[in-house]
Design a protein around this motif. Structure first.
Motif: not given
Length: 366
Positions: A196-199, A224-225, A232-234
């Motif tokens: 999971l990569i925050p975008v 991509a989130c 994303v950590i959650f």
């Protein structure tokens, strides 16, 4: 004035819509009504007799024709803004150095660089701010920042740039994951895992080319989130996948119900690049760059060790292996009991950093 309104204003609204992918978010950034953004974008399209955006319930995106046109026009637009904003600066400007951080959480190299610069040039005031990834180059060209530290983005256009240090990558696993007992991980270990990569609006936190290499080498599927890093950590805590961070972040942030694990092997480090404008009249930035170059060169000297330039507490694989040997079967219960906090390889980074800069080096004279 154009027959459909002020051209600079029309371009400002259009580029804000393009950058944010949403008229609502563009309006929020510009502190105007959404209807005002929509109206000005339509005016520009009418002036050009060209459809710049495709609109749907999710937001807006450039048409192919719009993409080609904006790529040509944007550099001229930013140049005009710079020309209008240019003014006679008082002498206090030369005594302030503006540093931007784009998804860079610091690290030992940057801390030592700033400490060393502050001791050598105490009269210069340093300001440190975050800068969204999509605005790095424009912020440098328009001198909103004197230097920006970001991930290795490749060619920097009209700006000068150099990779100064690297950081070990860490993977955040749910505490119940089958890999939590391993002292370190490789990408092959994560082949069947969702990464999971925050975008969000500020862009991805890692070098996109690095993520592409990871996927191409048989690593995890990259998702991509549209979320920030906290969200994303959650998701990781919920067991929906894993995520990445650099050592400078992992060594300082403990996550409940999750564990940080260091990566080893190919594509396990992230390069941090400094970007600045060589023509910047503020000499302080060139002095900072000179010190950074000397520090980086000291790391790369023969005999400094294979991992000497991997900063922020990134420890060699052999040290991870030694720690793994001590975590034998008789200690496995104790390891599992600590799953609410950072795993022992991360806490080991509180020890002196592997990046050691020779104090006697001479700074490059700008």
């Amino acid at each position: 004035m154009t027959r459909n309104g002020n051209a600079i204003q029309l371009l400002t609204y259009a580029f804000a819509a393009m950058d944010h992918g949403s008229l609502r978010q563009a309006a929020k950034a510009l502190r105007v009504q959404e209807s005002s953004v929509s109206r000005n974008v339509v005016k520009l399209e009418q002036l050009l007799e060209m459809q710049l955006f495709e609109r749907n319930v999710r937001g807006v995106r450039l048409t192919e024709t719009g993409r080609v046109w904006t790529e040509i026009v944007r550099a001229h637009y930013e140049g005009l803004l710079e020309a209008f904003a240019e003014r006679v600066r008082d002498n206090s400007d030369a005594k302030t150095l503006r540093i931007g951080l784009c998804w860079v959480t610091g690290g030992e190299f940057l801390k030592r660089l700033i400490d060393r610069f502050g001791k050598k040039y105490p009269e210069v005031t340093l300001t440190i701010e975050d800068v969204p990834s999509g605005q790095c180059m424009a912020a440098i060209r328009r001198r909103h920042f004197d230097i920006v530290f970001t991930h290795d983005i490749g060619a920097a256009g009209f700006c000068s740039s150099e990779v100064f240090w690297q950081e070990r990558l860490f993977v955040l696993l749910p505490s119940c994951h089958s890999l939590v007992e391993k002292p370190f991980l490789t990408w092959s270990d994560l082949a069947d895992v969702c990464l999971l990569i925050p975008v969000g609006l500020e862009g991805p936190p890692l070098d996109l080319s690095l993520l592409e290499r990871i996927a191409a080498d048989g690593g995890p599927a990259v998702q991509a989130c549209r979320a920030n890093q906290a969200t994303v950590i959650f998701q990781v805590q919920l067991g929906q996948g894993v995520t990445l961070a650099e050592a400078s972040y992992a060594r300082t942030v403990a996550i409940d119900s999750a564990l940080w694990k260091p990566l080893e092997g190919n594509n396990s480090v992230s390069s941090i690049r400094g970007i600045w404008l060589e023509s910047n009249p503020n000499r302080a930035v060139l002095r900072l760059v000179g010190i950074a170059k000397n520090m980086a060169a000291a790391c790369r000297r023969p005999g400094r060790g294979e991992h000497a330039c991997v900063g922020a507490g990134a420890m060699p694989a052999s040290k991870y292996t030694v720690r793994a040997a001590h975590a034998s079967a008789r200690h496995s219960k104790a390891v599992r009991a600590s799953s609410h906090s950072i795993e022992s390889p991360v806490s080991a980074m509180a020890r002196p950093n592997t990046v050691e800069v020779i104090d006697s080096i001479t700074d490059v004279k700008p």
